[in-house]
Design an enzyme around this catalytic site. Sequence first.
Site, PDB file in Angstrom:
ATOM      1  N   LEU A   1     -28.839   8.825  17.208  1.00 53.99           N
ATOM      2  CA  LEU A   1     -28.326   9.277  15.914  1.00 53.99           C
ATOM      3  C   LEU A   1     -29.014   8.436  14.845  1.00 53.99           C
ATOM      4  CD1 LEU A   1     -26.068  10.886  14.254  1.00 53.99           C
ATOM      5  CD2 LEU A   1     -24.736   8.781  14.411  1.00 53.99           C
TER       6      LEU A   1
ATOM      7  N   ASP B   1     -15.859  10.197  -1.051  1.00 50.62           N
ATOM      8  CA  ASP B   1     -15.126  10.005  -2.310  1.00 50.62           C
ATOM      9  C   ASP B   1     -13.614  10.039  -2.075  1.00 50.62           C
ATOM     10  OD1 ASP B   1     -14.720   9.678  -4.996  1.00 50.62           O
ATOM     11  OD2 ASP B   1     -15.241  11.725  -5.559  1.00 50.62           O
TER      12      ASP B   1
ATOM     13  N   HIS C   1     -11.120   1.254  -0.075  1.00 42.71           N
ATOM     14  CA  HIS C   1     -12.501   1.105   0.404  1.00 42.71           C
ATOM     15  C   HIS C   1     -12.510   0.568   1.842  1.00 42.71           C
ATOM     16  CE1 HIS C   1     -13.943   2.201  -3.464  1.00 42.71           C
ATOM     17  NE2 HIS C   1     -13.671   1.061  -4.073  1.00 42.71           N
TER      18      HIS C   1
END
Length: 240
Positions: free
Chosen positions: A129, A18, A35
């Site tokens: 991962l 955020d 973004h």
Amino acid sequence: MTAPAPAPPPQHVAIIMDGNGRWAKQRGRPRTFGHAEGVEALRRTVEAAGELGVRYLTVFGFSTENWRRPAEEVSALFDLLRLYVARDLDRLVEDGVRVRVIGSRVGLQSDIAAIIADAETRTAANSTLHLTIAFNYGGQDEIARAARRLAEDTAAGKLDPASIDAACFAAYLDTADLPAPDLLIRTSGEQRLSNFMLWQAAYAELVFVDVLWPDFGKQALAQAIEEYRGRERRFGGHGA
Ligand code: FPP
């Protein structure tokens, strides 16, 4: 007397990324610029997670509520997913990262659905991962979709209602193959779950950090992990 062994790192870290909009605003730039910088932070964080011993990383890329944003911003977020996969997939494949995308496929353009399928297929054998991108994802929507499929299986006679328990239900969620998150981080100082992993976060340790997502990286992740290590996890029992 030997010192107690340090607490292990969290196996699964989930992040609500955020603050992109505020980061851009501070610089007098459009939200979409924030973004785009957020993608850079995602790259750094994927690399750092592996280095810090995290096995599962789940990030919130686009929520079922983000459709309420202006069309231009929604379109930019879709473009960033396209760009991230186009630029990074080869490296993720090489680095042994398994990519999954959770969320509803309803309403996604067909090229996005194809990009997701390609990323999941090409990395299916990887396990160094586990990177899960929540995209067009909402926790309530995920639970409702799971309930619908469970009801369908019950109506078709494939599932006995008496056998439905938490473990059975969890197997119908998008995260059926994943362990529950141990640590859930939200950046930018907000202290909400915002419909992220509502079922899965039942016993996650929550860490809220003030750093805006585009500024996030290895140092901030390591600090959040340190805070996690200092917590006592009881899972509803007691410490003794
Ligand atoms: C919240 O910031 C962030 C988002 C809604 C999108 C997160 C997306 C990225 C980090 C880009 C990478 C994504 C993918 C899928 C590769 P905000 O816009 O709500 O910020 P604000 O609260 O400061 O306005």
